[in-house]
Design an enzyme around this catalytic site. Structure first.
Site, PDB file in Angstrom:
ATOM      1  N   CYS A 116      41.609  28.542  43.122  1.00  0.00           N
ATOM      2  CA  CYS A 116      40.443  28.720  42.057  1.00  0.00           C
ATOM      3  C   CYS A 116      41.100  27.859  40.940  1.00  0.00           C
ATOM      4  O   CYS A 116      42.258  27.960  40.835  1.00  0.00           O
ATOM      5  CB  CYS A 116      40.215  30.347  41.808  1.00  0.00           C
ATOM      6  SG  CYS A 116      39.350  30.332  40.137  1.00  0.00           S
ATOM      7  N   PRO A 122      44.887  36.140  44.258  1.00  0.00           N
ATOM      8  CA  PRO A 122      45.065  36.734  45.783  1.00  0.00           C
ATOM      9  C   PRO A 122      44.164  37.837  45.754  1.00  0.00           C
ATOM     10  O   PRO A 122      43.520  38.243  44.878  1.00  0.00           O
ATOM     11  CB  PRO A 122      46.435  37.328  45.554  1.00  0.00           C
ATOM     12  CG  PRO A 122      46.681  37.283  44.471  1.00  0.00           C
ATOM     13  CD  PRO A 122      45.902  36.358  43.523  1.00  0.00           C
ATOM     14  N   ILE A 123      43.679  38.378  46.793  1.00  0.00           N
ATOM     15  CA  ILE A 123      43.041  39.565  47.326  1.00  0.00           C
ATOM     16  C   ILE A 123      44.053  40.758  48.027  1.00  0.00           C
ATOM     17  O   ILE A 123      43.331  41.503  48.714  1.00  0.00           O
ATOM     18  CB  ILE A 123      41.747  39.340  48.239  1.00  0.00           C
ATOM     19  CG1 ILE A 123      42.407  38.352  49.392  1.00  0.00           C
ATOM     20  CG2 ILE A 123      40.727  38.430  47.364  1.00  0.00           C
ATOM     21  CD1 ILE A 123      41.025  38.353  50.415  1.00  0.00           C
ATOM     22  N   LEU A 125      45.570  43.066  47.064  1.00  0.00           N
ATOM     23  CA  LEU A 125      45.285  44.559  46.500  1.00  0.00           C
ATOM     24  C   LEU A 125      43.906  45.143  47.286  1.00  0.00           C
ATOM     25  O   LEU A 125      43.916  46.216  47.652  1.00  0.00           O
ATOM     26  CB  LEU A 125      45.086  44.630  45.127  1.00  0.00           C
ATOM     27  CG  LEU A 125      46.321  44.112  44.160  1.00  0.00           C
ATOM     28  CD1 LEU A 125      46.279  44.259  42.800  1.00  0.00           C
ATOM     29  CD2 LEU A 125      47.658  45.182  44.916  1.00  0.00           C
ATOM     30  N   ARG A 399      26.979  28.567  36.588  1.00  0.00           N
ATOM     31  CA  ARG A 399      27.086  29.523  37.464  1.00  0.00           C
ATOM     32  C   ARG A 399      27.114  30.869  36.712  1.00  0.00           C
ATOM     33  O   ARG A 399      27.089  32.017  37.222  1.00  0.00           O
ATOM     34  CB  ARG A 399      28.818  29.576  38.009  1.00  0.00           C
ATOM     35  CG  ARG A 399      28.928  28.158  38.874  1.00  0.00           C
ATOM     36  CD  ARG A 399      30.462  28.389  39.362  1.00  0.00           C
ATOM     37  NE  ARG A 399      30.573  29.904  39.911  1.00  0.00           N
ATOM     38  CZ  ARG A 399      31.781  30.137  40.439  1.00  0.00           C
ATOM     39  NH1 ARG A 399      32.860  29.263  40.632  1.00  0.00           N
ATOM     40  NH2 ARG A 399      32.118  31.368  41.119  1.00  0.00           N
TER      41      ARG A 399
HETATM   42  C1  EPZ Z   1      36.808  39.599  37.718  1.00  0.00           C
HETATM   43  O1  EPZ Z   1      37.695  38.705  38.425  1.00  0.00           O
HETATM   44  C2  EPZ Z   1      35.826  38.818  36.905  1.00  0.00           C
HETATM   45  N1  EPZ Z   1      34.923  38.350  38.062  1.00  0.00           N
HETATM   46  C3  EPZ Z   1      36.710  37.627  36.184  1.00  0.00           C
HETATM   47  O2  EPZ Z   1      35.609  36.780  35.711  1.00  0.00           O
HETATM   48  C4  EPZ Z   1      37.635  38.173  35.133  1.00  0.00           C
HETATM   49  O3  EPZ Z   1      38.207  37.041  34.455  1.00  0.00           O
HETATM   50  C5  EPZ Z   1      38.338  39.070  35.855  1.00  0.00           C
HETATM   51  O4  EPZ Z   1      37.952  39.959  36.607  1.00  0.00           O
HETATM   52  C6  EPZ Z   1      39.576  39.740  34.888  1.00  0.00           C
HETATM   53  O5  EPZ Z   1      38.710  40.465  34.044  1.00  0.00           O
HETATM   54  C7  EPZ Z   1      33.960  39.078  38.416  1.00  0.00           C
HETATM   55  O6  EPZ Z   1      34.012  40.253  38.143  1.00  0.00           O
HETATM   56  C8  EPZ Z   1      32.943  38.452  39.591  1.00  0.00           C
HETATM   57  P1  EPZ Z   1      40.976  40.584  38.779  1.00  0.00           P
HETATM   58  P2  EPZ Z   1      38.589  39.336  39.218  1.00  0.00           P
HETATM   59  O7  EPZ Z   1      40.904  41.127  40.316  1.00  0.00           O
HETATM   60  O8  EPZ Z   1      38.056  40.683  39.790  1.00  0.00           O
HETATM   61  C9  EPZ Z   1      45.453  39.832  40.112  1.00  0.00           C
HETATM   62  C10 EPZ Z   1      34.146  34.946  34.849  1.00  0.00           C
HETATM   63  O9  EPZ Z   1      34.438  34.204  34.108  1.00  0.00           O
HETATM   64  N2  EPZ Z   1      45.063  40.211  41.518  1.00  0.00           N
HETATM   65  O10 EPZ Z   1      40.739  41.853  38.019  1.00  0.00           O
HETATM   66  O11 EPZ Z   1      38.853  38.362  40.587  1.00  0.00           O
HETATM   67  C11 EPZ Z   1      44.583  38.270  39.675  1.00  0.00           C
HETATM   68  O12 EPZ Z   1      45.254  37.190  40.337  1.00  0.00           O
HETATM   69  C12 EPZ Z   1      35.265  35.509  35.776  1.00  0.00           C
HETATM   70  O13 EPZ Z   1      33.230  35.644  34.680  1.00  0.00           O
HETATM   71  C13 EPZ Z   1      46.100  40.280  42.295  1.00  0.00           C
HETATM   72  O14 EPZ Z   1      47.247  40.040  42.174  1.00  0.00           O
HETATM   73  O15 EPZ Z   1      39.924  39.505  38.722  1.00  0.00           O
HETATM   74  C14 EPZ Z   1      44.585  38.534  38.261  1.00  0.00           C
HETATM   75  O16 EPZ Z   1      46.039  37.962  37.609  1.00  0.00           O
HETATM   76  C15 EPZ Z   1      36.426  34.558  35.901  1.00  0.00           C
HETATM   77  N3  EPZ Z   1      45.801  40.636  43.719  1.00  0.00           N
HETATM   78  C16 EPZ Z   1      44.735  39.925  37.879  1.00  0.00           C
HETATM   79  O17 EPZ Z   1      44.970  40.683  39.106  1.00  0.00           O
HETATM   80  C17 EPZ Z   1      44.388  41.267  43.803  1.00  0.00           C
HETATM   81  O18 EPZ Z   1      44.310  41.530  45.109  1.00  0.00           O
HETATM   82  C18 EPZ Z   1      43.218  40.427  37.693  1.00  0.00           C
HETATM   83  O19 EPZ Z   1      42.252  39.958  38.455  1.00  0.00           O
HETATM   84  C19 EPZ Z   1      43.383  41.076  43.069  1.00  0.00           C
HETATM   85  C20 EPZ Z   1      43.831  40.569  41.670  1.00  0.00           C
END
Ligand code: EPZ
Length: 420
Positions: A116, A122-123, A125, A399
């Site tokens: 991205c 990553p996913i 977690l 988007r």
């Molecule tokens: C959500 O993304 C939002 N998207 C993002 O909004 C937002 O920036 C982000 O949360 C943080 O608030 C939606 O809700 C659809 P995370 P998400 O899992 O869930 C790491 C926008 O602009 N991580 O909270 O994908 C990850 O790399 C978008 O509307 C892992 O390491 O974010 C990041 O550094 C962009 N392993 C941190 O956690 C995992 O399995 C937070 O990510 C999952 C996440």
């Protein structure tokens, strides 16, 4: 492809109606997979990501009926459980179907989302938590293959990092699990809170809603009936338009907004000189003519949101003094900086810290959107730049912003959507 052409230095005035939250809508649409009835969802925003997820569900066999003010989603007709690469590659939040599909059907294949623009994202977690609940997870040819033929089991999950969609995914998986699931270090974003509130109101008891420790009482595989609900307002869209008022120094009002979700954003705008008139569902910004510099660190809710970082960076170019903006959630969320520098912004980057040496006179030019929130930062900069700015690749903007051009035009912006 379309591009936006914005004529700078126009004064804005009037009221902008805030749409439903994209990041609440996505998990709520995925949640319909847990329902045996056709679910009526009101206040969905008209944005591409919502259309993408609804298309994904119809590809699985669900039906979506669009009405003026709501969408009816019926997942009782789902016949297959594979979310293919062609859709998932366009929207990583497709991963939100993994938990509910696995919980309801006992198996699911979802394409790995891939890279991205803003970071590796990553996913791991999500997958680790599902394995703890008894799922067998394989990664095969770019797909996550998950199976739980005897259903998922409630258990104690502790997220190493706070993850918004990870929390949503596991809450939905736990909803149909056998037994209780406690999630520690859960995300507390309003979008996660609404998902929990709706499940809790429709047969899935959830304790600790709004806190970092959630306990989901699973139905042991029984699908639920979900009553009609309305999506909460989009706090990031609202914050973006508040920044439009601040950066142009024009009084703007927002309607159908939830001020309670904007605490950190409002306090940073106050630090920069703005004041507000706030009612239950409206906010009017009274911007200062002189904008003060600011220090910002992005963190999980209720702290300052990473999704507002780009917009405040654009605003900081108009502040009298040095602003420091630190991005702590994503490793590559400063791609708007180079475009802002081309407009005349004086910004230096060191690792995940941007130093903005304001105040800069911005000049209109051709710029390129790189991701959703970066594109809104370019719109804000264009509103105060001298001359005309052409913002290309605005499919990023589409988007997550519902009718941005129309909403800004209605309050006086000189903005056109043109074909390349
Ligand atoms: C959500 O993304 C939002 N998207 C993002 O909004 C937002 O920036 C982000 O949360 C943080 O608030 C939606 O809700 C659809 P995370 P998400 O899992 O869930 C790491 C926008 O602009 N991580 O909270 O994908 C990850 O790399 C978008 O509307 C892992 O390491 O974010 C990041 O550094 C962009 N392993 C941190 O956690 C995992 O399995 C937070 O990510 C999952 C996440």
């Amino acid at each position: 492809m379309d591009y936006l052409q914005i004529q700078g230095i126009k004064s804005l005035n009037g009221t902008i109606e805030i749409s439903g939250a994209k990041n609440a809508s996505l998990p709520l649409i995925a949640m319909t997979i847990l329902a045996k009835n056709s679910v009526s969802i009101k206040n969905l925003p008209d944005v591409v990501d919502i259309k993408t997820l609804l298309k994904l569900l119809t590809n699985l066999g669900a039906t979506c009926d669009f009405h003026d003010d709501k969408v009816l989603v019926d997942t009782s007709t789902i016949t297959q459980t594979k979310a293919t690469y062609d859709i998932v590659k366009t929207m990583r939040a497709s991963i939100l179907v993994l938990g509910p599909i696995l919980a309801r059907f006992g198996h699911c294949e979802v394409s790995l989302p891939g890279g991205c623009a803003i970071g590796q994202r990553p996913i791991d977690l999500h997958l680790k938590a599902l394995e703890q609940m008894g799922a067998k997870i394989n990664i095969n040819a770019g797909y996550v293959e998950a199976s739980a033929p005897n259903g998922l089991k409630g258990c104690n999950i502790n997220f190493d990092k706070i993850t918004v969609t990870g929390t949503a995914n596991i809450v939905m998986a736990a909803a149909l699990a056998d037994g209780n699931t406690t999630i520690t270090n859960a995300a507390r974003e309003p979008e996660v809170v609404q998902l929990c509130e709706i499940l809790n109101a429709n047969g899935v008891q959830i304790d600790g809603i709004g806190t970092a420790i959630l306990t989901v009482h699973g139905t042991a595989g029984k699908c639920i009936d979900i009553k009609e609900f309305s999506v909460i307002p989009d706090r990031i869209e609202a914050g973006t338009y508040l920044c439009a008022g601040a950066i142009t120094r024009c009084e703007l009002s927002l309607s159908k907004v939830e001020p309670k979700h904007l605490g950190a954003v409002l306090s940073k705008l106050e630090e920069m000189g703005s004041s507000f008139t706030i009612t239950e569902d409206t906010i009017t910004i009274h911007p200062s003519q002189d904008i003060k510099p600011v220090k910002i660190v992005t963190q999980e809710y209720p702290a300052f949101p990473t999704d507002m970082q780009a917009q405040f960076l654009a605003l900081a170019t108009q502040a009298d003094g040095v602003s420091i903006i630190e991005e702590r959630l994503f490793e590559n969320r400063f791609m708007h900086v180079s475009e802002l520098q081309r407009m005349g912004a004086d910004i230096t980057l060191s690792g995940n810290i941007a130093t903005v040496n304001g105040k800069n006179q911005l000049c209109g030019t051709d710029v390129m959107a790189t991701d959703l929130r970066a594109s809104s930062a370019l719109v804000l900069a264009a509103l105060v730049a001298e001359g005309k700015t052409d913002i290309h690749r605005i499919y990023h903007l589409d988007r997550g912003y519902d009718r941005l051009k129309e909403k800004l035009e209605a309050v006086g912006a000189k903005i056109q959507r043109l074909k390349e």
